[in-house]
Write a protein that holds these residues in place. Structure first.
Motif, mmCIF file in Angstrom:
data_model
loop_
_atom_site.group_PDB
_atom_site.id
_atom_site.type_symbol
_atom_site.label_atom_id
_atom_site.label_comp_id
_atom_site.label_asym_id
_atom_site.label_seq_id
_atom_site.Cartn_x
_atom_site.Cartn_y
_atom_site.Cartn_z
ATOM 1 N N LYS A 47 -16.951 18.460 21.410
ATOM 2 C CA LYS A 47 -16.771 17.021 21.210
ATOM 3 C C LYS A 47 -17.438 16.280 22.362
ATOM 4 O O LYS A 47 -17.169 16.570 23.522
ATOM 5 N N ASP A 64 -21.623 14.305 13.169
ATOM 6 C CA ASP A 64 -20.517 13.762 13.969
ATOM 7 C C ASP A 64 -19.181 14.298 13.474
ATOM 8 O O ASP A 64 -18.291 14.614 14.265
ATOM 9 N N ASN A 65 -19.032 14.402 12.177
ATOM 10 C CA ASN A 65 -17.780 14.884 11.601
ATOM 11 C C ASN A 65 -17.518 16.336 11.992
ATOM 12 O O ASN A 65 -16.371 16.718 12.267
ATOM 13 N N GLU A 68 -16.298 16.344 15.548
ATOM 14 C CA GLU A 68 -14.962 15.771 15.682
ATOM 15 C C GLU A 68 -13.885 16.693 15.103
ATOM 16 O O GLU A 68 -12.813 16.862 15.683
#
Length: 223
Positions: A47, A64-65, A68
């Motif tokens: 992250k 990004d997902n 995350e």
């Protein structure tokens, strides 16, 4: 080295860019080999607390997902590296200067008093340097995979690149058993110089392109 008869870590990083002083690691993969056997396959997202550029997502397919939902804190990665990078381990990467610089920067951030000793206590092998002594341009990992007829992987994902690197290193060793000569010697293109940190435990040598395998007495380490 009886390559693969000692502790070896094949490793690769995916990052947000090329400059380790301002860019971040988003994926770290390591394949550990001890006494010739794979003892660990390590692959973690990190992250980073900021969105990825569309270009990086396009290159790596990392979103990004993914960072995350699957990523861990950078401090965990630093601790994992500290635990695994034990003295005299042979670290192998394709363009090792790049990955070493990023790993060092991460360790320095979290272990400022220990980072230098950790990386200096290891041995380093750059398969790009070896490959440049064996084959004409280009010299990316995918070029080595094609040259040695290795099964293709999902390039630009760290764990797949690392597994391909393991096979490439075996092919290099089988082709000519001189990898020991290249330990802690990194070649660089004299047109561009050395990128990133210059590490005191690495000998940097300018390396020009060749058009076929160099004779054993003309390889970069002997120049």
């Amino acid at each position: 080295m009886g390559v693969f008869k000692i502790k070896i870590i094949f490793f690769d990083t995916e990052t947000t860019g090329l400059d380790c002083s301002c860019c971040k690691i988003i994926e770290l993969a390591m394949v550990t080999v001890e006494d010739g056997l794979i003892t660990e396959e390590y692959d973690k997202f990190i992250k980073i607390g900021e969105p990825l550029s569309p270009k990086i997502t396009q290159i790596t397919s990392i979103t990004d997902n993914m960072l995350e939902s699957e990523g861990v804190d950078e401090k965990i990665i630093a601790q994992d590296l500290k635990d695994r990078l034990t003295p005299n381990t042979l670290m192998i990467a394709h363009n090792a200067q790049f990955d070493l610089s990023f790993i060092y920067h991460l360790l320095k951030k979290h272990y400022p008093q220990e980072a230098d000793e950790i990386v200096a206590s290891l041995n380093w092998l750059d398969t790009v340097t070896v490959f440049k002594d064996r084959k004409k341009y280009p010299h990316k990992l995918i070029d080595a995979v094609h040259y040695y007829n290795i099964e293709e992987v999902n390039f630009h994902r760290a764990i797949d690149d690392t597994k391909a690197l393991y096979e490439v290193t075996k092919a290099l060793k089988n082709e000519r058993n001189d990898l020991e000569e290249y330990i802690n010697i990194f070649g660089y293109n004299p047109k561009y110089g050395v990128s990133g940190y210059r590490f005191s435990f690495i000998e940097y040598k300018s390396q020009y392109y060749c058009y076929n395998m160099r004779d054993s007495d003309e390889i970069l380490p002997k120049k």
